[in-house]
Design a protein around this motif. Structure first.
Motif, PDB file in Angstrom:
ATOM      1  N   ASP A   1      27.080 -94.117  18.931  1.00 32.22           N
ATOM      2  CA  ASP A   1      26.569 -94.362  20.276  1.00 32.22           C
ATOM      3  C   ASP A   1      25.785 -93.158  20.806  1.00 32.22           C
ATOM      4  O   ASP A   1      25.943 -92.737  21.931  1.00 32.22           O
ATOM      5  CB  ASP A   1      27.694 -94.752  21.232  1.00 32.22           C
ATOM      6  N   LYS A   2      24.915 -92.628  19.981  1.00 36.84           N
ATOM      7  CA  LYS A   2      24.131 -91.453  20.354  1.00 36.84           C
ATOM      8  C   LYS A   2      23.108 -91.800  21.428  1.00 36.84           C
ATOM      9  O   LYS A   2      22.612 -92.919  21.531  1.00 36.84           O
ATOM     10  CB  LYS A   2      23.421 -90.877  19.141  1.00 36.84           C
ATOM     11  N   LYS A   3      22.845 -90.806  22.256  1.00 38.49           N
ATOM     12  CA  LYS A   3      21.805 -90.886  23.266  1.00 38.49           C
ATOM     13  C   LYS A   3      21.056 -89.568  23.229  1.00 38.49           C
ATOM     14  O   LYS A   3      21.544 -88.570  22.708  1.00 38.49           O
ATOM     15  CB  LYS A   3      22.403 -91.101  24.661  1.00 38.49           C
ATOM     16  N   TYR A   4      19.889 -89.585  23.810  1.00 41.71           N
ATOM     17  CA  TYR A   4      19.111 -88.356  23.925  1.00 41.71           C
ATOM     18  C   TYR A   4      19.197 -87.878  25.369  1.00 41.71           C
ATOM     19  O   TYR A   4      19.064 -88.653  26.302  1.00 41.71           O
ATOM     20  CB  TYR A   4      17.664 -88.601  23.509  1.00 41.71           C
ATOM     21  N   TYR A   5      19.431 -86.587  25.517  1.00 37.22           N
ATOM     22  CA  TYR A   5      19.613 -85.969  26.826  1.00 37.22           C
ATOM     23  C   TYR A   5      18.499 -84.956  27.047  1.00 37.22           C
ATOM     24  O   TYR A   5      18.354 -84.005  26.278  1.00 37.22           O
ATOM     25  CB  TYR A   5      20.991 -85.311  26.893  1.00 37.22           C
ATOM     26  N   LEU A   6      17.714 -85.153  28.089  1.00 38.63           N
ATOM     27  CA  LEU A   6      16.627 -84.261  28.462  1.00 38.63           C
ATOM     28  C   LEU A   6      17.171 -83.211  29.422  1.00 38.63           C
ATOM     29  O   LEU A   6      17.588 -83.535  30.537  1.00 38.63           O
ATOM     30  CB  LEU A   6      15.504 -85.071  29.123  1.00 38.63           C
ATOM     31  N   ALA A   7      17.178 -81.968  28.985  1.00 39.32           N
ATOM     32  CA  ALA A   7      17.729 -80.869  29.789  1.00 39.32           C
ATOM     33  C   ALA A   7      16.613 -79.927  30.214  1.00 39.32           C
ATOM     34  O   ALA A   7      15.863 -79.414  29.371  1.00 39.32           O
ATOM     35  CB  ALA A   7      18.784 -80.107  28.995  1.00 39.32           C
ATOM     36  N   TYR A   8      16.497 -79.694  31.507  1.00 38.97           N
ATOM     37  CA  TYR A   8      15.507 -78.770  32.074  1.00 38.97           C
ATOM     38  C   TYR A   8      16.207 -77.623  32.795  1.00 38.97           C
ATOM     39  O   TYR A   8      15.565 -76.743  33.347  1.00 38.97           O
ATOM     40  CB  TYR A   8      14.604 -79.516  33.070  1.00 38.97           C
ATOM     41  N   ASP A   9      17.520 -77.646  32.809  1.00 39.80           N
ATOM     42  CA  ASP A   9      18.325 -76.725  33.607  1.00 39.80           C
ATOM     43  C   ASP A   9      19.135 -75.816  32.696  1.00 39.80           C
ATOM     44  O   ASP A   9      18.728 -75.526  31.586  1.00 39.80           O
ATOM     45  CB  ASP A   9      19.219 -77.522  34.558  1.00 39.80           C
ATOM     46  N   SER A  10      20.299 -75.389  33.153  1.00 42.74           N
ATOM     47  CA  SER A  10      21.128 -74.484  32.347  1.00 42.74           C
ATOM     48  C   SER A  10      21.589 -75.139  31.046  1.00 42.74           C
ATOM     49  O   SER A  10      22.013 -74.442  30.124  1.00 42.74           O
ATOM     50  CB  SER A  10      22.324 -73.982  33.158  1.00 42.74           C
ATOM     51  N   ASP A  11      21.490 -76.459  30.953  1.00 38.94           N
ATOM     52  CA  ASP A  11      21.856 -77.138  29.700  1.00 38.94           C
ATOM     53  C   ASP A  11      20.806 -76.939  28.606  1.00 38.94           C
ATOM     54  O   ASP A  11      21.000 -77.388  27.482  1.00 38.94           O
ATOM     55  CB  ASP A  11      22.099 -78.630  29.941  1.00 38.94           C
ATOM     56  N   MET A  12      19.710 -76.255  28.914  1.00 39.05           N
ATOM     57  CA  MET A  12      18.784 -75.831  27.856  1.00 39.05           C
ATOM     58  C   MET A  12      19.409 -74.691  27.051  1.00 39.05           C
ATOM     59  O   MET A  12      19.013 -74.450  25.917  1.00 39.05           O
ATOM     60  CB  MET A  12      17.457 -75.322  28.441  1.00 39.05           C
ATOM     61  N   ASN A  13      20.361 -73.999  27.644  1.00 39.29           N
ATOM     62  CA  ASN A  13      20.981 -72.837  27.020  1.00 39.29           C
ATOM     63  C   ASN A  13      21.888 -73.282  25.879  1.00 39.29           C
ATOM     64  O   ASN A  13      22.864 -74.019  26.092  1.00 39.29           O
ATOM     65  CB  ASN A  13      21.765 -72.061  28.085  1.00 39.29           C
ATOM     66  N   ILE A  14      21.569 -72.850  24.681  1.00 37.78           N
ATOM     67  CA  ILE A  14      22.275 -73.302  23.478  1.00 37.78           C
ATOM     68  C   ILE A  14      23.758 -72.936  23.530  1.00 37.78           C
ATOM     69  O   ILE A  14      24.623 -73.778  23.260  1.00 37.78           O
ATOM     70  CB  ILE A  14      21.609 -72.742  22.207  1.00 37.78           C
ATOM     71  N   ALA A  15      24.072 -71.704  23.871  1.00 34.39           N
ATOM     72  CA  ALA A  15      25.479 -71.272  23.899  1.00 34.39           C
ATOM     73  C   ALA A  15      26.281 -72.080  24.919  1.00 34.39           C
ATOM     74  O   ALA A  15      27.418 -72.491  24.641  1.00 34.39           O
ATOM     75  CB  ALA A  15      25.565 -69.778  24.199  1.00 34.39           C
ATOM     76  N   LYS A  16      25.707 -72.323  26.093  1.00 32.57           N
ATOM     77  CA  LYS A  16      26.412 -73.100  27.114  1.00 32.57           C
ATOM     78  C   LYS A  16      26.675 -74.517  26.633  1.00 32.57           C
ATOM     79  O   LYS A  16      27.770 -75.053  26.790  1.00 32.57           O
ATOM     80  CB  LYS A  16      25.628 -73.128  28.416  1.00 32.57           C
ATOM     81  N   MET A  17      25.661 -75.145  26.046  1.00 33.19           N
ATOM     82  CA  MET A  17      25.842 -76.522  25.574  1.00 33.19           C
ATOM     83  C   MET A  17      26.866 -76.595  24.441  1.00 33.19           C
ATOM     84  O   MET A  17      27.639 -77.545  24.363  1.00 33.19           O
ATOM     85  CB  MET A  17      24.515 -77.123  25.125  1.00 33.19           C
ATOM     86  N   LYS A  18      26.885 -75.619  23.576  1.00 39.57           N
ATOM     87  CA  LYS A  18      27.859 -75.629  22.477  1.00 39.57           C
ATOM     88  C   LYS A  18      29.283 -75.470  23.001  1.00 39.57           C
ATOM     89  O   LYS A  18      30.220 -75.986  22.402  1.00 39.57           O
ATOM     90  CB  LYS A  18      27.530 -74.549  21.435  1.00 39.57           C
ATOM     91  N   ARG A  19      29.446 -74.773  24.141  1.00 42.11           N
ATOM     92  CA  ARG A  19      30.772 -74.649  24.750  1.00 42.11           C
ATOM     93  C   ARG A  19      31.208 -75.963  25.394  1.00 42.11           C
ATOM     94  O   ARG A  19      32.339 -76.394  25.232  1.00 42.11           O
ATOM     95  CB  ARG A  19      30.793 -73.546  25.806  1.00 42.11           C
TER      96      ARG A  19
END
Length: 156
Positions: free
Chosen positions: A4-22
């Protein structure tokens, strides 16, 4: 990653790889995008405003696209919808592959704060994460700095 994958467009702090991996360890970075005819702003509370986008002809915002599963989407929903007054929307956007081998249009979810939320001084932590992500992806940091300045009503 579940089916059930979706694509998420991030323009905010969710562009930050380390934050998203956490917060979403299963998220997979798939590429970059440009949100055309929109500007970046900081809205919410007076001193803890968070990034959002608003229509503005001729303006554009750099972004990244993640492939997320339902668990990650639930985490994103909890942050954006429950705690910070965003709404979720689907948009189609061209996504440039990270390996540079082409562009494909993806139907992405994106979180946007309503325009009736007041502009304010950016939350320092989220602003820092946005700036780090811009540097990581080679995006122009002026997008973040100009949005912070416009939203707070002063030079930042």
């Amino acid at each position: 990653m579940s089916r059930d994958k979706k694509y998420y467009l991030a323009y905010d702090s969710d562009m930050n790889i380390a934050k998203m991996k956490r917060c979403c360890p299963a998220a997979q970075l798939i590429g970059t995008a440009v949100i055309e005819n929109h500007e970046l702003l900081f809205r919410g509370s007076d001193r803890r405003a968070l990034p959002t986008i608003a229509p503005l002809k001729g303006s554009h915002i750099p972004a990244v696209v993640w492939k997320v599963d339902s668990e990650c989407e639930a985490v994103l929903d909890a942050f954006h919808l429950c705690y910070n007054s965003y709404y979720k929307k689907k948009i189609k956007i061209p996504v440039k592959a990270l390996n540079g081998k082409g562009t494909a249009t993806k139907n992405c979810i994106v979180y946007i704060m309503p325009q009736d939320q007041p502009l304010g001084i950016p939350d320092g932590y989220h602003k820092m994460l946005c700036l780090e992500a811009c540097r990581d992806f080679g995006f122009d940091i002026r997008t973040i700095l100009e949005a912070a300045s416009k939203s707070s009503g002063r030079m930042v």
